[in-house]
Design a protein around this motif. Structure first.
Motif, PDB file in Angstrom:
ATOM      1  N   LEU A 113       0.749  -1.246   0.158  1.00 29.86           N
ATOM      2  CA  LEU A 113      -0.010  -0.033  -0.046  1.00 29.86           C
ATOM      3  C   LEU A 113       0.815   1.138  -0.066  1.00 29.86           C
ATOM      4  O   LEU A 113       0.564   2.371  -0.553  1.00 29.86           O
ATOM      5  CB  LEU A 113      -1.007   0.187   1.275  1.00 29.86           C
ATOM      6  N   MET A 114       2.018   1.014   0.477  1.00 27.28           N
ATOM      7  CA  MET A 114       2.896   2.405   0.981  1.00 27.28           C
ATOM      8  C   MET A 114       4.475   2.052   0.313  1.00 27.28           C
ATOM      9  O   MET A 114       4.893   1.060   0.507  1.00 27.28           O
ATOM     10  CB  MET A 114       2.803   2.646   2.275  1.00 27.28           C
ATOM     11  N   ARG A 115       4.964   2.917  -0.304  1.00 28.92           N
ATOM     12  CA  ARG A 115       6.168   2.880  -0.821  1.00 28.92           C
ATOM     13  C   ARG A 115       7.433   2.781   0.400  1.00 28.92           C
ATOM     14  O   ARG A 115       7.048   3.716   1.450  1.00 28.92           O
ATOM     15  CB  ARG A 115       6.676   4.123  -1.537  1.00 28.92           C
ATOM     16  N   GLY A 116       8.024   1.813   0.696  1.00 25.86           N
ATOM     17  CA  GLY A 116       8.876   1.588   1.973  1.00 25.86           C
ATOM     18  C   GLY A 116       8.291   0.824   2.857  1.00 25.86           C
ATOM     19  O   GLY A 116       7.187   0.645   2.793  1.00 25.86           O
ATOM     20  N   ALA A 117       9.083   0.990   3.868  1.00 25.02           N
ATOM     21  CA  ALA A 117       8.447   0.456   5.279  1.00 25.02           C
ATOM     22  C   ALA A 117       7.865   1.580   6.144  1.00 25.02           C
ATOM     23  O   ALA A 117       8.681   2.501   6.843  1.00 25.02           O
ATOM     24  CB  ALA A 117       9.670  -0.275   6.003  1.00 25.02           C
ATOM     25  N   SER A 118       6.744   1.419   6.659  1.00 26.45           N
ATOM     26  CA  SER A 118       5.854   2.575   7.445  1.00 26.45           C
ATOM     27  C   SER A 118       6.875   2.516   8.886  1.00 26.45           C
ATOM     28  O   SER A 118       6.883   3.718   9.464  1.00 26.45           O
ATOM     29  CB  SER A 118       4.597   2.161   7.815  1.00 26.45           C
ATOM     30  N   ILE A 119       7.247   1.597   9.262  1.00 26.17           N
ATOM     31  CA  ILE A 119       7.989   1.739  10.570  1.00 26.17           C
ATOM     32  C   ILE A 119       9.311   2.480  10.700  1.00 26.17           C
ATOM     33  O   ILE A 119       9.408   3.201  11.642  1.00 26.17           O
ATOM     34  CB  ILE A 119       8.253   0.270  11.160  1.00 26.17           C
ATOM     35  N   TYR A 120       9.960   2.679   9.486  1.00 24.36           N
ATOM     36  CA  TYR A 120      10.874   3.411   9.206  1.00 24.36           C
ATOM     37  C   TYR A 120      10.665   4.851   9.334  1.00 24.36           C
ATOM     38  O   TYR A 120      11.464   5.741   9.821  1.00 24.36           O
ATOM     39  CB  TYR A 120      11.761   3.082   7.971  1.00 24.36           C
ATOM     40  N   HIS A 121       9.758   5.181   8.440  1.00 19.33           N
ATOM     41  CA  HIS A 121       8.966   6.659   8.400  1.00 19.33           C
ATOM     42  C   HIS A 121       8.924   6.993   9.837  1.00 19.33           C
ATOM     43  O   HIS A 121       8.886   8.213  10.433  1.00 19.33           O
ATOM     44  CB  HIS A 121       7.841   6.840   7.534  1.00 19.33           C
TER      45      HIS A 121
ATOM     46  N   ILE B 295       1.790   6.606  -0.218  1.00 16.74           N
ATOM     47  CA  ILE B 295       0.725   5.599  -0.689  1.00 16.74           C
ATOM     48  C   ILE B 295       0.861   5.322  -2.364  1.00 16.74           C
ATOM     49  O   ILE B 295       0.686   6.377  -2.940  1.00 16.74           O
ATOM     50  CB  ILE B 295      -0.718   6.164  -0.218  1.00 16.74           C
ATOM     51  N   TRP B 296       0.823   4.165  -2.770  1.00 14.72           N
ATOM     52  CA  TRP B 296       1.130   3.851  -4.170  1.00 14.72           C
ATOM     53  C   TRP B 296      -0.454   4.386  -4.736  1.00 14.72           C
ATOM     54  O   TRP B 296      -1.527   3.542  -4.259  1.00 14.72           O
ATOM     55  CB  TRP B 296       1.085   2.315  -4.315  1.00 14.72           C
ATOM     56  N   GLU B 297      -0.626   4.860  -5.711  1.00 19.68           N
ATOM     57  CA  GLU B 297      -1.914   5.335  -6.393  1.00 19.68           C
ATOM     58  C   GLU B 297      -2.340   4.073  -6.896  1.00 19.68           C
ATOM     59  O   GLU B 297      -3.727   4.202  -6.748  1.00 19.68           O
ATOM     60  CB  GLU B 297      -1.581   6.540  -7.311  1.00 19.68           C
ATOM     61  N   GLY B 298      -1.743   3.242  -7.557  1.00 16.98           N
ATOM     62  CA  GLY B 298      -2.081   2.140  -8.135  1.00 16.98           C
ATOM     63  C   GLY B 298      -2.924   1.073  -6.976  1.00 16.98           C
ATOM     64  O   GLY B 298      -4.114   0.570  -7.275  1.00 16.98           O
ATOM     65  N   THR B 299      -2.362   0.919  -5.949  1.00 21.11           N
ATOM     66  CA  THR B 299      -3.008   0.084  -4.847  1.00 21.11           C
ATOM     67  C   THR B 299      -4.216   1.023  -4.364  1.00 21.11           C
ATOM     68  O   THR B 299      -5.138   0.139  -3.895  1.00 21.11           O
ATOM     69  CB  THR B 299      -1.786  -0.098  -3.779  1.00 21.11           C
ATOM     70  N   ARG B 300      -4.255   2.114  -4.239  1.00 16.29           N
ATOM     71  CA  ARG B 300      -5.291   2.995  -3.657  1.00 16.29           C
ATOM     72  C   ARG B 300      -6.407   2.670  -4.732  1.00 16.29           C
ATOM     73  O   ARG B 300      -7.653   2.611  -4.192  1.00 16.29           O
ATOM     74  CB  ARG B 300      -4.846   4.501  -3.731  1.00 16.29           C
ATOM     75  N   ARG B 301      -6.218   2.515  -6.002  1.00 17.91           N
ATOM     76  CA  ARG B 301      -7.371   2.108  -6.759  1.00 17.91           C
ATOM     77  C   ARG B 301      -7.817   0.785  -6.716  1.00 17.91           C
ATOM     78  O   ARG B 301      -9.102   0.705  -6.757  1.00 17.91           O
ATOM     79  CB  ARG B 301      -6.990   2.432  -8.151  1.00 17.91           C
TER      80      ARG B 301
ATOM     81  N   VAL C 181      -0.651 -10.253 -10.778  1.00 17.67           N
ATOM     82  CA  VAL C 181       0.370  -9.411 -10.445  1.00 17.67           C
ATOM     83  C   VAL C 181       0.198  -8.016 -10.656  1.00 17.67           C
ATOM     84  O   VAL C 181       0.221  -7.686 -11.988  1.00 17.67           O
ATOM     85  CB  VAL C 181       1.702  -9.884 -11.180  1.00 17.67           C
ATOM     86  N   HIS C 182       0.464  -7.091  -9.891  1.00 17.78           N
ATOM     87  CA  HIS C 182       0.293  -5.753 -10.146  1.00 17.78           C
ATOM     88  C   HIS C 182       1.654  -5.172  -9.611  1.00 17.78           C
ATOM     89  O   HIS C 182       2.036  -5.045  -8.469  1.00 17.78           O
ATOM     90  CB  HIS C 182      -0.992  -4.958  -9.214  1.00 17.78           C
ATOM     91  N   ASP C 183       2.322  -4.353 -10.436  1.00 21.92           N
ATOM     92  CA  ASP C 183       3.659  -3.699 -10.280  1.00 21.92           C
ATOM     93  C   ASP C 183       3.572  -2.133 -10.535  1.00 21.92           C
ATOM     94  O   ASP C 183       3.537  -1.667 -11.898  1.00 21.92           O
ATOM     95  CB  ASP C 183       4.658  -4.544 -11.005  1.00 21.92           C
ATOM     96  N   PHE C 184       3.627  -1.591  -9.583  1.00 19.84           N
ATOM     97  CA  PHE C 184       3.571  -0.026  -9.841  1.00 19.84           C
ATOM     98  C   PHE C 184       4.913   0.674  -9.700  1.00 19.84           C
ATOM     99  O   PHE C 184       4.942   1.826  -9.467  1.00 19.84           O
ATOM    100  CB  PHE C 184       2.609   0.459  -8.711  1.00 19.84           C
ATOM    101  N   ARG C 185       6.139  -0.061  -9.750  1.00 19.12           N
ATOM    102  CA  ARG C 185       7.166   0.411  -9.595  1.00 19.12           C
ATOM    103  C   ARG C 185       7.687   0.912 -10.723  1.00 19.12           C
ATOM    104  O   ARG C 185       7.650  -0.079 -11.847  1.00 19.12           O
ATOM    105  CB  ARG C 185       8.087  -0.464  -8.701  1.00 19.12           C
TER     106      ARG C 185
END
Length: 265
Positions: free
Chosen positions: A24-32, A104-110, A228-232
């Protein structure tokens, strides 16, 4: 594999479950979150280094060995022990708005919105602290969130967990219990993750999806004909995304310490 939008799910006795980090989110939320705490003087550099190392071992290797799990557990608990729950939740709100909302990845948000539009509940299922997961849930208008729960007494974190880390098989156990309680048919449910560690959860539902998958999950998904969905956009950069996050967290802590030192001088 490029993103291929699936048909909207039909409304029915099912739900959708989304991992957070790199799904859902780029990277690791706990690091942010950790970097946000460091910038607010709630970490020492030693705390941050210990935390970053434990989480790196856990996330990069994806290992299930007890010593790796314990290292991650201890590192996660060390930085909340003794802190007021309300204070940290308020900080979570600030940190989300400052440095996480635009990740937040826009593709996952969709993908999320398709399920919401179809009238299906959408839950986050993540190893990140449940307080942070709940904030993400509220901000995105989702139904619920399952996350790692830190124990608190009289509104203060004790440094112990309630149960286990919400990771790997624990996600499948929690989702099965939730589905039983809510009366959902798991065969009608969907799950989304980037990690092969989540195969127990993905294999539990009737509609598994790989999102920005690691190599093992990509191969497994192709073999089993999962979507498979790849938004990168920059694959090479993302191969080192977790170490880069660690470096950023450590650098943030060191910078805070350096500023303090200069001020004292």
């Amino acid at each position: 594999m490029p993103y291929d939008a699936p048909r909207p799910p039909s409304a029915g006795p099912g739900a959708a479950f989304f991992d957070v980090d790199n799904t859902l989110m780029r990277g690791a939320s706990i690091y942010h979150f950790a970097r946000g705490l460091a910038s607010r003087d709630l970490f020492t550099t030693r705390d941050l280094l210990r935390f970053a190392w434990g989480q790196t071992v856990f996330r990069v290797t994806g290992a299930e060995q007890p010593d790796h799990i314990n290292a991650a557990r201890e590192a996660a608990l060390a930085f909340v022990a003794g802190h007021d729950v309300g204070d940290l939740v308020a900080l979570c709100e600030e940190i989300y708005d400052d440095s996480m909302a635009d990740r937040i990845w826009e593709g996952t948000r969709r993908l999320v919105q398709r399920h919401l539009d179809a009238g299906q509940p959408v839950w986050l299922v993540t190893a990140t602290p449940v307080e942070l997961a709940q904030i993400i849930r509220r901000r995105l208008g989702l139904t619920g969130a399952l996350g790692t729960e830190a124990e608190s007494v009289d509104g203060v974190y004790t440094g112990r967990l309630n149960g286990d880390l919400m990771h790997g098989p624990a996600k499948a156990v929690a989702v099965r219990a939730l589905a039983r309680r809510e009366g959902w048919d798991l065969a009608a449910c969907s799950a989304y993750s980037d990690s092969s560690n989540d195969l127990p959860l993905l294999s539990l539902v009737g509609h598994p999806h790989a999102v920005n998958p690691d190599g093992d999950l990509r191969r497994y998904a192709r073999t089993h004909q999962w979507p498979v969905h790849d938004f990168r956009r920059h694959r090479k950069a993302l191969k080192v995304a977790v170490p880069a996050a660690v470096a950023g967290a450590v650098a943030g802590g060191v910078a805070v310490r350096a500023v303090r030192h200069r001020r004292r001088a």
